[in-house]
Design a protein around this motif. Sequence first.
Motif, PDB file in Angstrom:
ATOM      1  N   PRO A  56      -0.636  -5.656  -9.551  1.00  6.94           N
ATOM      2  CA  PRO A  56      -0.052  -4.399 -10.025  1.00  6.94           C
ATOM      3  C   PRO A  56       0.178  -3.404  -8.895  1.00  6.94           C
ATOM      4  CG  PRO A  56      -1.921  -5.039 -11.395  1.00  6.94           C
ATOM      5  CD  PRO A  56      -1.913  -5.960 -10.209  1.00  6.94           C
ATOM      6  N   ASP A  57      -0.491  -3.616  -7.750  1.00  5.55           N
ATOM      7  CA  ASP A  57      -0.326  -2.751  -6.577  1.00  5.55           C
ATOM      8  C   ASP A  57       0.768  -3.257  -5.641  1.00  5.55           C
ATOM      9  OD1 ASP A  57      -2.596  -1.021  -7.219  1.00  5.55           O
ATOM     10  OD2 ASP A  57      -3.817  -2.784  -6.798  1.00  5.55           O
ATOM     11  N   PHE A  58       1.650  -4.108  -6.148  1.00  6.87           N
ATOM     12  CA  PHE A  58       2.717  -4.752  -5.373  1.00  6.87           C
ATOM     13  C   PHE A  58       3.421  -3.773  -4.433  1.00  6.87           C
ATOM     14  CE2 PHE A  58       6.971  -6.264  -4.622  1.00  6.87           C
ATOM     15  CZ  PHE A  58       6.967  -7.641  -4.707  1.00  6.87           C
ATOM     16  N   ARG A  59       3.965  -2.702  -4.979  1.00  8.97           N
ATOM     17  CA  ARG A  59       4.766  -1.761  -4.176  1.00  8.97           C
ATOM     18  C   ARG A  59       3.938  -1.184  -3.034  1.00  8.97           C
ATOM     19  NH1 ARG A  59       5.432   3.647  -3.817  1.00  8.97           N
ATOM     20  NH2 ARG A  59       7.518   4.419  -3.237  1.00  8.97           N
ATOM     21  N   GLN A  60       2.745  -0.687  -3.356  1.00  7.62           N
ATOM     22  CA  GLN A  60       1.880  -0.095  -2.346  1.00  7.62           C
ATOM     23  C   GLN A  60       1.526  -1.097  -1.260  1.00  7.62           C
ATOM     24  OE1 GLN A  60      -1.923   0.996  -3.903  1.00  7.62           O
ATOM     25  NE2 GLN A  60      -2.758   1.620  -1.922  1.00  7.62           N
ATOM     26  N   GLN A  61       1.218  -2.324  -1.667  1.00  9.67           N
ATOM     27  CA  GLN A  61       0.792  -3.337  -0.701  1.00  9.67           C
ATOM     28  C   GLN A  61       1.891  -3.677   0.291  1.00  9.67           C
ATOM     29  OE1 GLN A  61      -0.343  -6.392  -3.446  1.00  9.67           O
ATOM     30  NE2 GLN A  61      -2.462  -5.687  -3.640  1.00  9.67           N
ATOM     31  N   PHE A  62       3.112  -3.866  -0.204  1.00 10.49           N
ATOM     32  CA  PHE A  62       4.208  -4.243   0.687  1.00 10.49           C
ATOM     33  C   PHE A  62       4.606  -3.094   1.605  1.00 10.49           C
ATOM     34  CE2 PHE A  62       4.375  -7.932  -1.924  1.00 10.49           C
ATOM     35  CZ  PHE A  62       4.964  -8.903  -1.137  1.00 10.49           C
ATOM     36  N   LEU A  63       4.550  -1.880   1.111  1.00 11.17           N
ATOM     37  CA  LEU A  63       4.835  -0.740   1.969  1.00 11.17           C
ATOM     38  C   LEU A  63       3.746  -0.561   3.027  1.00 11.17           C
ATOM     39  CD1 LEU A  63       6.094   1.882  -0.641  1.00 11.17           C
ATOM     40  CD2 LEU A  63       7.451   0.857   1.200  1.00 11.17           C
ATOM     41  N   ARG A  64       2.509  -0.670   2.605  1.00 13.18           N
ATOM     42  CA  ARG A  64       1.377  -0.441   3.509  1.00 13.18           C
ATOM     43  C   ARG A  64       1.347  -1.458   4.645  1.00 13.18           C
ATOM     44  NH1 ARG A  64      -3.588  -1.962   0.456  1.00 13.18           N
ATOM     45  NH2 ARG A  64      -2.957  -4.005   1.277  1.00 13.18           N
ATOM     46  N   GLU A  65       1.568  -2.733   4.328  1.00 13.63           N
ATOM     47  CA  GLU A  65       1.466  -3.785   5.343  1.00 13.63           C
ATOM     48  C   GLU A  65       2.781  -4.036   6.064  1.00 13.63           C
ATOM     49  OE1 GLU A  65      -1.429  -4.652   6.139  1.00 13.63           O
ATOM     50  OE2 GLU A  65      -2.343  -3.676   4.391  1.00 13.63           O
ATOM     51  N   ASP A  66       3.874  -3.473   5.559  1.00 14.48           N
ATOM     52  CA  ASP A  66       5.193  -3.622   6.183  1.00 14.48           C
ATOM     53  C   ASP A  66       5.529  -5.098   6.403  1.00 14.48           C
ATOM     54  OD1 ASP A  66       7.618  -2.806   7.251  1.00 14.48           O
ATOM     55  OD2 ASP A  66       6.810  -2.584   9.278  1.00 14.48           O
ATOM     56  N   VAL A  67       5.375  -5.875   5.329  1.00 17.42           N
ATOM     57  CA  VAL A  67       5.674  -7.305   5.381  1.00 17.42           C
ATOM     58  C   VAL A  67       6.905  -7.595   4.532  1.00 17.42           C
ATOM     59  CG1 VAL A  67       3.349  -8.118   5.914  1.00 17.42           C
ATOM     60  CG2 VAL A  67       3.985  -7.680   3.521  1.00 17.42           C
ATOM     61  N   ALA A  68       7.507  -8.740   4.795  1.00 19.42           N
ATOM     62  CA  ALA A  68       8.738  -9.114   4.096  1.00 19.42           C
ATOM     63  C   ALA A  68       8.466  -9.425   2.631  1.00 19.42           C
ATOM     64  CB  ALA A  68       9.363 -10.337   4.773  1.00 19.42           C
ATOM     65  N   LEU A  69       9.445  -9.129   1.799  1.00 16.65           N
ATOM     66  CA  LEU A  69       9.358  -9.447   0.382  1.00 16.65           C
ATOM     67  C   LEU A  69       9.365 -10.968   0.187  1.00 16.65           C
ATOM     68  CD1 LEU A  69      11.767  -6.725  -1.019  1.00 16.65           C
ATOM     69  CD2 LEU A  69       9.298  -6.868  -1.414  1.00 16.65           C
ATOM     70  N   PRO A  70       8.813 -11.452  -0.927  1.00 14.20           N
ATOM     71  CA  PRO A  70       8.654 -12.901  -1.103  1.00 14.20           C
ATOM     72  C   PRO A  70       9.945 -13.624  -1.438  1.00 14.20           C
ATOM     73  CG  PRO A  70       7.882 -11.740  -3.043  1.00 14.20           C
ATOM     74  CD  PRO A  70       8.194 -10.692  -2.023  1.00 14.20           C
ATOM     75  N   ASP A  71       9.981 -14.891  -1.026  1.00 12.38           N
ATOM     76  CA  ASP A  71      11.058 -15.802  -1.429  1.00 12.38           C
ATOM     77  C   ASP A  71      10.658 -16.607  -2.655  1.00 12.38           C
ATOM     78  OD1 ASP A  71      13.062 -15.516   0.864  1.00 12.38           O
ATOM     79  OD2 ASP A  71      11.171 -15.857   1.910  1.00 12.38           O
ATOM     80  N   ALA A  72       9.365 -16.702  -2.914  1.00 10.04           N
ATOM     81  CA  ALA A  72       8.851 -17.405  -4.087  1.00 10.04           C
ATOM     82  C   ALA A  72       7.430 -16.917  -4.326  1.00 10.04           C
ATOM     83  CB  ALA A  72       8.867 -18.919  -3.875  1.00 10.04           C
ATOM     84  N   ALA A  73       6.921 -17.163  -5.530  1.00 10.94           N
ATOM     85  CA  ALA A  73       5.561 -16.758  -5.876  1.00 10.94           C
ATOM     86  C   ALA A  73       4.863 -17.865  -6.634  1.00 10.94           C
ATOM     87  CB  ALA A  73       5.578 -15.477  -6.710  1.00 10.94           C
ATOM     88  N   VAL A  74       3.540 -17.861  -6.524  1.00 14.84           N
ATOM     89  CA  VAL A  74       2.674 -18.733  -7.316  1.00 14.84           C
ATOM     90  C   VAL A  74       1.704 -17.832  -8.069  1.00 14.84           C
ATOM     91  CG1 VAL A  74       0.877 -20.506  -7.252  1.00 14.84           C
ATOM     92  CG2 VAL A  74       2.828 -20.656  -5.701  1.00 14.84           C
ATOM     93  N   ILE A  75       1.559 -18.066  -9.371  1.00 16.88           N
ATOM     94  CA  ILE A  75       0.644 -17.272 -10.182  1.00 16.88           C
ATOM     95  C   ILE A  75      -0.507 -18.169 -10.645  1.00 16.88           C
ATOM     96  CG2 ILE A  75       0.362 -15.899 -12.284  1.00 16.88           C
ATOM     97  CD1 ILE A  75       2.082 -14.531 -10.146  1.00 16.88           C
ATOM     98  N   THR A  76      -1.739 -17.707 -10.416  1.00 15.43           N
ATOM     99  CA  THR A  76      -2.908 -18.533 -10.712  1.00 15.43           C
ATOM    100  C   THR A  76      -3.354 -18.452 -12.159  1.00 15.43           C
ATOM    101  OG1 THR A  76      -4.438 -16.755 -10.066  1.00 15.43           O
ATOM    102  CG2 THR A  76      -3.752 -18.329  -8.351  1.00 15.43           C
ATOM    103  N   HIS A  77      -3.209 -17.276 -12.787  1.00 12.64           N
ATOM    104  CA  HIS A  77      -3.594 -17.134 -14.194  1.00 12.64           C
ATOM    105  C   HIS A  77      -3.015 -15.834 -14.729  1.00 12.64           C
ATOM    106  CE1 HIS A  77      -6.808 -14.867 -12.198  1.00 12.64           C
ATOM    107  NE2 HIS A  77      -7.222 -14.391 -13.361  1.00 12.64           N
ATOM    108  N   ILE A  78      -3.233 -15.575 -16.030  1.00 13.21           N
ATOM    109  CA  ILE A  78      -2.453 -14.523 -16.700  1.00 13.21           C
ATOM    110  C   ILE A  78      -3.178 -13.186 -16.809  1.00 13.21           C
ATOM    111  CG2 ILE A  78      -1.106 -16.211 -17.972  1.00 13.21           C
ATOM    112  CD1 ILE A  78      -2.835 -15.513 -20.465  1.00 13.21           C
ATOM    113  N   HIS A  79      -4.335 -13.008 -16.171  1.00 11.31           N
ATOM    114  CA  HIS A  79      -4.952 -11.693 -16.169  1.00 11.31           C
ATOM    115  C   HIS A  79      -4.054 -10.701 -15.418  1.00 11.31           C
ATOM    116  CE1 HIS A  79      -9.278 -13.218 -17.102  1.00 11.31           C
ATOM    117  NE2 HIS A  79      -8.633 -12.853 -18.199  1.00 11.31           N
TER     118      HIS A  79
END
Length: 274
Positions: A56-79
């Motif tokens: 849920p902190d996606f936006r903050q995390q990518f801005l803070r670390e200044d890393v590239a947006l993902p080309d794909a994702a893996v989700i481990t579970h639905i929490h």
Amino acid sequence: MRVTLLGTGDTAGTPRPGCDCDTCLAARERGVERTRSSVHVRNESTGDVLLIDASPDFRQQFLREDVALPDAAVITHIHFDHLDGLGNVYRLLDHLPVYAANETDPKTNESVAGTIRRKYDYLETVSVQSRTPHESFRVCGFDVTLVPVDHPPLLTYGVVVEEPETGATLALSGDTSYRVPAASRDALRDADLLLADGIVPASLCDYHPLGGRDEDETGTPRTFGTKHMTREGAVSLADDLNAAELRVVHVAHRYPPNEAFAAPLAVDGETFSL
């Protein structure tokens, strides 16, 4: 591969909003945080980025670390703390393949892939790719495998990410008790870096309504309640799996402040080249 720990905290993170415990105060003083679970894995050969869990902190995390947006994702579970960041891909990405397990969970009557497909059916950006646990698949130039772990009452998965040319391997326990099945332990074995759930120290098991379980030979609990490992459980798992390096993630603010920022506990922003 280059691994960046975007989110290393539990559901509420550290520091917690409105919390003035010694650990949250220490985190503020140090300028460190543990946001909700997410790992950024960049293929150094191709430049592709794999995101493991969408915080849920996606936006903050990518801005803070200044890393590239993902080309794909893996989700481990639905929490929600591992999933709900997918809503952030709207207008940020043209397309995001999201890989998840295809096993039907008797608790929900859906697979993880099915839940994502239903929950985000309004996002044309998200393309759900169902995969069978223990069967490797290629994404972002990596060989990726989902492995069942133990996080009742839901089906939940750890992840193995291997760079096929070099053999460099990242393993994630996912949210789990110490009761990781034998076949999954075999798949997670011998990683260059293991990210293992260790929500609290074993000393806090006395405060859980269900206590601790899966004690080691000294009587130290390796599971807190039923859903998560203790720090000691994470260390024991890393030893059993012969991991070259361990970082403990999904860390709660309940660690005493003199322990909360000591190795092997991770904090957001740590990076590793494997």
